[in-house]
Scaffold this active site. Structure first.
Site, PDB file in Angstrom:
ATOM      1  CG  ASP A 193      -2.057   1.196   1.328  1.00 48.78           C
ATOM      2  OD1 ASP A 193      -2.730   1.346   0.540  1.00 48.78           O
ATOM      3  OD2 ASP A 193      -1.666   2.062   2.005  1.00 48.78           O
ATOM      4  CD  GLU A 234      -2.425   2.056  -3.259  1.00 49.07           C
ATOM      5  OE1 GLU A 234      -3.353   2.794  -3.809  1.00 49.07           O
ATOM      6  OE2 GLU A 234      -1.767   2.218  -2.704  1.00 49.07           O
TER       7      GLU A 234
END
EC number: 2.4.1.329
Length: 483
Positions: A193, A234
Site C-alpha cells: 500500500d 499499489e
C-alpha cells in the site's frame, strides 16, 4: 494457495457481515463459483483510516476474529493481505518506544527525522514545492519525546500514519519479518500500500524515486519468493508507471480502466478503450471500483484533458445521487485524483449500463477484482456519507447478512454472477486475448482463445446490450445464458 485466474473480491472484514466468520458464511451461502480470490482489506489492530494505520501485524483485530478465521478463508480462496510499506501507526509499540527512549530506542532508525534528512534540519521552500504530497505543507508531524524535546517526523498521510525509513536495517528486518509472517498466515499476494511514497530522497519529488524504488521492490519480492507468493505494488499515478513495473514482470493494477470505460459508455465511443485494451499489461488485476475512489490521474495520456473533464462532468450530471461537493474539503476529501462514487451510481443506477461495464471488465486482460459494493451493484450511501461527512464513505456501505440475502435476488446480480461463474471456469480465459475493431465507434468485441476453446464478448455501447458466445464441448458455438 497460489494465485488462480479467478475473480477476486475486495472487502473489509466487517462490510459483508459483522466480522470474518460472518463474511465466510456469506461467501459460502451466496457466492460459490463466483469468487475465487479474496482481498481482505486491513484486518490488523489499527488506530486510524479504517485499518490502514496498523499498530501491529502480529494479530487480527479481535473485533473481526482471529488467525483461525483467516486460515479458514485461505483454505478456500487465494488471499491478498495489505502491507502498509510507507508507514505504521503512531500508536504502535515501535513509535511509542521511540518517543519514550529517543536515541536509545531500538527502533529509532525506523522513522525519518527532519533533523537528519534535511541539511540544517528543515527543507527549503523549493524542497517542499518539489515533494509529491497530500498536504499543502511539508509532510511532517511535531512530536514531543519523554525528555521534553520535540522534533519533526516525516508523515505523508494522516497524523496517525508515521512514515517508515525504508532503507535502514532496522526497518528492512521489520519488513522481511512482517511479510514472511503474512505468508505463514495464508497470504498468496501481498499488496504494498502507498508504495510509490515509500522512498524519500533529497532533490526529488519523493514519489516513485528511481532506481531506489526498484531496489525496494526487489527486496520485497526476494523476501517472499521462496514460498511462491507474489507482491502487488499499489500506485495511483500516470499509467506509464504500471508499464515500467510490468516490463520487469511485476503484477500491476489496471487503474485506468474505470475512467476509460465510463467515458466509452457515456459517449458511446470506443477509441480510447480499444487502444488501452490492446496495449495494457497482461499480468495485472483489473478494477472498476475500490475502497478509495474512481481514479482520474491514472488515465492522463490515455485520454485528453478535455475527455477527462467531460467524463467527470458526465459523472456528476448522469450519475445518481452524486455531487461535486462530496469530493471537496467539506466532506474531508482532499484527493484531486479520485472521485467518490459507487460504479453503479456513476452509471446512473442503470442495470444495463452496469452489466455491460462488468462484462467488459471480465473480458479485459488480467484478473478481475470486484469491490464488495460493486459485487452487490450498490448505490451511493448518502446516509452514511452525511452522517460521517467523509467523502469516501459514499462507497463503503456496511451490509448485514440479511441485507445481502435480499440483494443477491436482484435480476441484474443473477446475470452478473452467471458471467462471473463463466469467467472463472471457462478454459479460454487462460489463453490469448484479442480486441477487434468493427469500424463502428459504438461496438466492441473482445475474444479469448486457448486451444479448442474460444469466448467472445460482442457489445454495443450505444444500446448497452451485449452477448457472450463460446465454443461448446462438441465444437459448436453457444450463447451464454444469463437467465
Amino acid at each position: 494457495m497460489a494465485i488462480r485466474n479467478q475473480i477476486m473480491l475486495i472487502t473489509y472484514p466487517d462490510s459483508m457481515g459483522k466480522n470474518l466468520k460472518e463474511l465466510s458464511e456469506v461467501l459460502d451461502e451466496h457466492f460459490g463459483g463466483i469468487i475465487g480470490g479474496l482481498h481482505i482489506l486491513p484486518f490488523f489492530p489499527s488506530s486510524a483510516d479504517r485499518g490502514f494505520a496498523p499498530t501491529t501485524y502480529e494479530a487480527v483485530d479481535p473485533a473481526f476474529g482471529d488467525w483461525n478465521d483467516i486460515r479458514a478463508l485461505a483454505n478456500r480462496y487465494y488471499l491478498m493481505f495489505d502491507f502498509m510499506i510507507n508507514h505504521i501507526s503512531r500508536s504502535s509499540a515501535y513509535f511509542q518506544d521511540f518517543l519514550e527512549k529517543k536515541d536509545q530506542s531500538a527502533y529509532k532508525d525506523m522513522f525519518i527525522r527532519y533533523r537528519d534528512f534535511w541539511p540544517g534540519g528543515e527543507p527549503t521552500r523549493k524542497d517542499v514545492d518539489l515533494i509529491y504530497k497530500r498536504k499543502p505543507r511539508a509532510p511532517y508531524i511535531d512530536v514531543t519525546f519523554r525528555d521534553g524535546t520535540s522534533e519533526k517526523i516525516w508523515c505523508t498521510f494522516d497524523e496517525e500514519q508515521v512514515d517508515l525509513a525504508v532503507n535502514t536495517k532496522t526497518t528492512r528486518d521489520f519488513m522481511r519479518k512482517t511479510m514472511r509472517n503474512m505468508v505463514e498466515k495464508g497470504a498468496s499476494i501481498i499488496r504494498l500500500d502507498a508504495f510509490a511514497y515509500a522512498v524519500k530522497k533529497r532533490g526529488t519529488n519523493c514519489f516513485f524515486v528511481e532506481p531506489e524504488t526498484f531496489d525496494l521492490l526487489g527486496f520485497c519480492r526476494d523476501a517472499v519468493k521462496e514460498r511462491d507468493v507474489e507482491i502487488l505494488p499499489e500506485i495511483h499515478e500516470h499509467f506509464s508507471i504500471q508499464m515500467k513495473l510490468a516490463e520487469k514482470d511485476y503484477w500491476v493494477y489496471d487503474f485506468a480502466l474505470p475512467m476509460l470505460l465510463l467515458h466509452a459508455i457515456y459517449t458511446c465511443k470506443n477509441k480510447n478503450l480499444l487502444s488501452w485494451l490492446r496495449n495494457c499489461p497482461r499480468k495485472q488485476f483489473t478494477t472498476l471500483d475500490t475502497h478509495d475512489g474512481i481514479g482520474v490521474v491514472d488515465v492522463k495520456g490515455l485520454m485528453t484533458q478535455e475527455e477527462i473533464d467531460q467524463t467527470i462532468n458526465f459523472l456528476f450530471s448522469k450519475g445518481a445521487n452524486v455531487k461535486k461537493i462530496y469530493n471537496t474539503v467539506a466532506y474531508n476529501n482532499l484527493d484531486v485524483y479520485q472521485l467518490n462514487c459507487t460504479y453503479y451510481s456513476a452509471l446512473g443506477d442503470n442495470d444495463d449500463a452496469y452489466l455491460l461495464a462488468r462484462a467488459v471488465q471480465f473480458f479485459a486482460p488480467g484478473i478481475p477484482q470486484v469491490y464488495y459494493v460493486g459485487l452487490l451493484a450498490g448505490k451511493n450511501d448518502i446516509e452514511f456519507l452525511e452522517k460521517t461527512k467523509v467523502g469516501r464513505n459514499i462507497n463503503r456501505h456496511y451490509y448485514t447478512k440479511e441485507e445481502i440475502g435480499r440483494e443477491v435476488k436482484r435480476p441484474i446480480l443473477k446475470k452478473m454472477y452467471a458471467i462471473m461463474r463463466f469467467r472463472n471456469s471457462y478454459p479460454a480465459f487462460g489463453g490469448e486475448v484479442s480486441v477487434e475493431d468493427s469500424g463502428l465507434e459504438s461496438r466492441l468485441t473482445i475474444r479469448w482463445t486457448k486451444e479448442k476453446y474460444s469466448a467472445q464478448l460482442h457489445a454495443d455501447l450505444k444500446t448497452r446490450q451485449f452477448e457472450i458466445t463460446y465454443t461448446g464441448e462438441n465444437g459448436t458455438q453457444e450463447k451464454l445464458s444469463l437467465a
